[in-house]
Design a protein around this motif. Structure first.
Motif, PDB file in Angstrom:
ATOM      1  N   VAL A   2       0.842  -1.190   0.000  1.00 41.41           N
ATOM      2  CA  VAL A   2       0.000   0.000   0.000  1.00 41.41           C
ATOM      3  C   VAL A   2       0.881   1.245   0.000  1.00 41.41           C
ATOM      4  O   VAL A   2       1.839   1.357   0.767  1.00 41.41           O
ATOM      5  N   GLN A   3       0.551   2.170  -0.868  1.00 43.33           N
ATOM      6  CA  GLN A   3       1.239   3.456  -0.887  1.00 43.33           C
ATOM      7  C   GLN A   3       0.231   4.583  -1.018  1.00 43.33           C
ATOM      8  O   GLN A   3      -0.715   4.489  -1.803  1.00 43.33           O
ATOM      9  N   LEU A   4       0.449   5.630  -0.246  1.00 44.57           N
ATOM     10  CA  LEU A   4      -0.285   6.879  -0.379  1.00 44.57           C
ATOM     11  C   LEU A   4       0.755   7.948  -0.674  1.00 44.57           C
ATOM     12  O   LEU A   4       1.665   8.162   0.128  1.00 44.57           O
ATOM     13  N   VAL A   5       0.612   8.611  -1.816  1.00 47.24           N
ATOM     14  CA  VAL A   5       1.610   9.592  -2.228  1.00 47.24           C
ATOM     15  C   VAL A   5       0.945  10.955  -2.352  1.00 47.24           C
ATOM     16  O   VAL A   5       0.085  11.164  -3.212  1.00 47.24           O
ATOM     17  N   GLU A   6       1.361  11.864  -1.471  1.00 45.80           N
ATOM     18  CA  GLU A   6       0.817  13.225  -1.487  1.00 45.80           C
ATOM     19  C   GLU A   6       1.624  14.102  -2.432  1.00 45.80           C
ATOM     20  O   GLU A   6       2.832  13.906  -2.605  1.00 45.80           O
ATOM     21  N   SER A   7       0.947  15.083  -3.005  1.00 41.40           N
ATOM     22  CA  SER A   7       1.612  16.083  -3.832  1.00 41.40           C
ATOM     23  C   SER A   7       0.807  17.367  -3.799  1.00 41.40           C
ATOM     24  O   SER A   7      -0.336  17.377  -3.326  1.00 41.40           O
ATOM     25  N   GLY A   8       1.408  18.439  -4.299  1.00 40.50           N
ATOM     26  CA  GLY A   8       0.697  19.698  -4.402  1.00 40.50           C
ATOM     27  C   GLY A   8       1.042  20.720  -3.339  1.00 40.50           C
ATOM     28  O   GLY A   8       0.544  21.844  -3.384  1.00 40.50           O
ATOM     29  N   GLY A   9       1.860  20.346  -2.390  1.00 41.67           N
ATOM     30  CA  GLY A   9       2.263  21.310  -1.374  1.00 41.67           C
ATOM     31  C   GLY A   9       3.205  22.348  -1.938  1.00 41.67           C
ATOM     32  O   GLY A   9       3.648  22.260  -3.082  1.00 41.67           O
ATOM     33  N   GLY A  10       3.502  23.343  -1.118  1.00 41.10           N
ATOM     34  CA  GLY A  10       4.410  24.393  -1.547  1.00 41.10           C
ATOM     35  C   GLY A  10       4.200  25.640  -0.747  1.00 41.10           C
ATOM     36  O   GLY A  10       3.654  25.613   0.359  1.00 41.10           O
ATOM     37  N   LEU A  11       4.630  26.750  -1.329  1.00 43.50           N
ATOM     38  CA  LEU A  11       4.524  28.060  -0.682  1.00 43.50           C
ATOM     39  C   LEU A  11       3.344  28.821  -1.254  1.00 43.50           C
ATOM     40  O   LEU A  11       3.186  28.894  -2.485  1.00 43.50           O
ATOM     41  N   ALA A  12       2.538  29.359  -0.370  1.00 42.07           N
ATOM     42  CA  ALA A  12       1.404  30.185  -0.789  1.00 42.07           C
ATOM     43  C   ALA A  12       1.362  31.443   0.065  1.00 42.07           C
ATOM     44  O   ALA A  12       1.815  31.433   1.220  1.00 42.07           O
ATOM     45  N   GLN A  13       0.817  32.495  -0.502  1.00 42.95           N
ATOM     46  CA  GLN A  13       0.648  33.732   0.255  1.00 42.95           C
ATOM     47  C   GLN A  13      -0.641  33.668   1.067  1.00 42.95           C
ATOM     48  O   GLN A  13      -1.576  32.939   0.712  1.00 42.95           O
ATOM     49  N   PRO A  14      -0.713  34.404   2.155  1.00 41.74           N
ATOM     50  CA  PRO A  14      -1.975  34.479   2.889  1.00 41.74           C
ATOM     51  C   PRO A  14      -3.110  34.895   1.968  1.00 41.74           C
ATOM     52  O   PRO A  14      -2.950  35.817   1.155  1.00 41.74           O
ATOM     53  N   GLY A  15      -4.223  34.188   2.079  1.00 39.52           N
ATOM     54  CA  GLY A  15      -5.351  34.432   1.200  1.00 39.52           C
ATOM     55  C   GLY A  15      -5.308  33.625  -0.082  1.00 39.52           C
ATOM     56  O   GLY A  15      -6.285  33.620  -0.837  1.00 39.52           O
ATOM     57  N   GLY A  16      -4.211  32.936  -0.316  1.00 40.04           N
ATOM     58  CA  GLY A  16      -4.048  32.154  -1.530  1.00 40.04           C
ATOM     59  C   GLY A  16      -4.641  30.762  -1.425  1.00 40.04           C
ATOM     60  O   GLY A  16      -5.302  30.422  -0.435  1.00 40.04           O
ATOM     61  N   SER A  17      -4.385  29.965  -2.461  1.00 38.75           N
ATOM     62  CA  SER A  17      -4.954  28.629  -2.554  1.00 38.75           C
ATOM     63  C   SER A  17      -3.900  27.615  -2.958  1.00 38.75           C
ATOM     64  O   SER A  17      -2.925  27.949  -3.642  1.00 38.75           O
ATOM     65  N   LEU A  18      -4.123  26.390  -2.516  1.00 38.59           N
ATOM     66  CA  LEU A  18      -3.353  25.245  -2.951  1.00 38.59           C
ATOM     67  C   LEU A  18      -4.287  24.049  -3.047  1.00 38.59           C
ATOM     68  O   LEU A  18      -5.291  23.987  -2.326  1.00 38.59           O
ATOM     69  N   ARG A  19      -3.930  23.107  -3.900  1.00 32.99           N
ATOM     70  CA  ARG A  19      -4.692  21.872  -4.018  1.00 32.99           C
ATOM     71  C   ARG A  19      -3.765  20.692  -3.794  1.00 32.99           C
ATOM     72  O   ARG A  19      -2.820  20.502  -4.564  1.00 32.99           O
ATOM     73  N   LEU A  20      -4.047  19.931  -2.762  1.00 32.78           N
ATOM     74  CA  LEU A  20      -3.263  18.737  -2.463  1.00 32.78           C
ATOM     75  C   LEU A  20      -3.918  17.517  -3.096  1.00 32.78           C
ATOM     76  O   LEU A  20      -5.151  17.437  -3.175  1.00 32.78           O
ATOM     77  N   SER A  21      -3.089  16.575  -3.517  1.00 34.66           N
ATOM     78  CA  SER A  21      -3.568  15.313  -4.056  1.00 34.66           C
ATOM     79  C   SER A  21      -2.957  14.165  -3.270  1.00 34.66           C
ATOM     80  O   SER A  21      -1.820  14.274  -2.790  1.00 34.66           O
ATOM     81  N   CYS A  22      -3.690  13.077  -3.171  1.00 34.94           N
ATOM     82  CA  CYS A  22      -3.204  11.863  -2.527  1.00 34.94           C
ATOM     83  C   CYS A  22      -3.566  10.689  -3.439  1.00 34.94           C
ATOM     84  O   CYS A  22      -4.738  10.332  -3.553  1.00 34.94           O
ATOM     85  N   ALA A  23      -2.544  10.147  -4.080  1.00 40.17           N
ATOM     86  CA  ALA A  23      -2.754   9.022  -4.983  1.00 40.17           C
ATOM     87  C   ALA A  23      -2.498   7.719  -4.232  1.00 40.17           C
ATOM     88  O   ALA A  23      -1.419   7.524  -3.660  1.00 40.17           O
ATOM     89  N   ALA A  24      -3.486   6.848  -4.246  1.00 37.28           N
ATOM     90  CA  ALA A  24      -3.392   5.579  -3.527  1.00 37.28           C
ATOM     91  C   ALA A  24      -3.091   4.437  -4.488  1.00 37.28           C
ATOM     92  O   ALA A  24      -3.592   4.414  -5.618  1.00 37.28           O
ATOM     93  N   SER A  25      -2.275   3.507  -4.023  1.00 35.52           N
ATOM     94  CA  SER A  25      -2.031   2.268  -4.763  1.00 35.52           C
ATOM     95  C   SER A  25      -1.987   1.122  -3.766  1.00 35.52           C
ATOM     96  O   SER A  25      -1.658   1.312  -2.594  1.00 35.52           O
ATOM     97  N   GLY A  26      -2.371  -0.044  -4.228  1.00 36.91           N
ATOM     98  CA  GLY A  26      -2.394  -1.217  -3.356  1.00 36.91           C
ATOM     99  C   GLY A  26      -3.678  -1.380  -2.568  1.00 36.91           C
ATOM    100  O   GLY A  26      -3.843  -2.369  -1.856  1.00 36.91           O
ATOM    101  N   ILE A  27      -4.552  -0.404  -2.668  1.00 40.62           N
ATOM    102  CA  ILE A  27      -5.869  -0.481  -2.043  1.00 40.62           C
ATOM    103  C   ILE A  27      -6.895   0.099  -3.003  1.00 40.62           C
ATOM    104  O   ILE A  27      -6.539   0.860  -3.903  1.00 40.62           O
TER     105      ILE A  27
END
Length: 115
Positions: A2-27
Motif C-alpha cells: 500500500v502506498q499513499l503519495v501526497e503532492s501539491g504542497g508548496g509556498l502560498a501567500q496568505p489568502g491564496g490557494s493550494l490543491r493537495l492530491s493523494c494518490a493511492a495504490s495497493g488499495i
C-alpha cells in the motif's frame, strides 16, 4: 504494498490557494474513509478533513468553510482544496486511509503560508 503519495504542497501567500492530491495504490481507496491530517512545527498531528466511502465529508472547525475534501474513485485519488490560506495553516499535510483495523499514512507534503 500500500502506498499513499501526497503532492501539491508548496509556498502560498496568505489568502491564496493550494490543491493537495493523494494518490493511492495497493488499495481500492473508494472502500476506505480517506482523510487529511496536518502537523505544524512543535505541535501534535491534528485532523483536518475526512470523506467517507459514501462521500460524507467532515471538517475541523479550523478549516471549515475554507477547505474542501473530495475524491475521484476512478483515479484512486483524494484531494484537498485549500482556499483563503492563513499562516497558521503552515504544516506538513498527511493523507490517511482507514478501514478498521487497517490504517495507512502517506509521507506528507509541506505547506507553507507566508508573505
Amino acid at each position: 504494498q500500500v502506498q499513499l503519495v501526497e503532492s501539491g504542497g508548496g509556498l502560498a501567500q496568505p489568502g491564496g490557494s493550494l490543491r493537495l492530491s493523494c494518490a493511492a495504490s495497493g488499495i481500492i481507496s473508494s472502500a476506505y474513509r480517506m482523510g487529511w491530517y496536518r502537523q505544524a512545527p512543535g505541535k501534535q498531528r491534528e485532523w483536518a478533513a475526512t470523506i467517507s466511502s459514501g462521500g460524507i465529508t467532515n471538517y475541523a472547525d479550523s478549516v471549515k468553510g475554507r477547505f474542501t475534501i473530495s475524491r475521484d474513485n476512478a483515479k484512486n485519488t483524494v484531494y484537498l482544496q485549500m482556499n483563503s490560506l492563513k499562516p497558521e495553516d503552515t504544516a506538513v499535510y498527511y493523507c490517511n486511509a482507514y478501514l478498521g483495523p487497517q490504517a495507512y499514512w502517506g509521507q506528507g507534503t509541506q505547506v507553507t503560508v507566508s508573505s
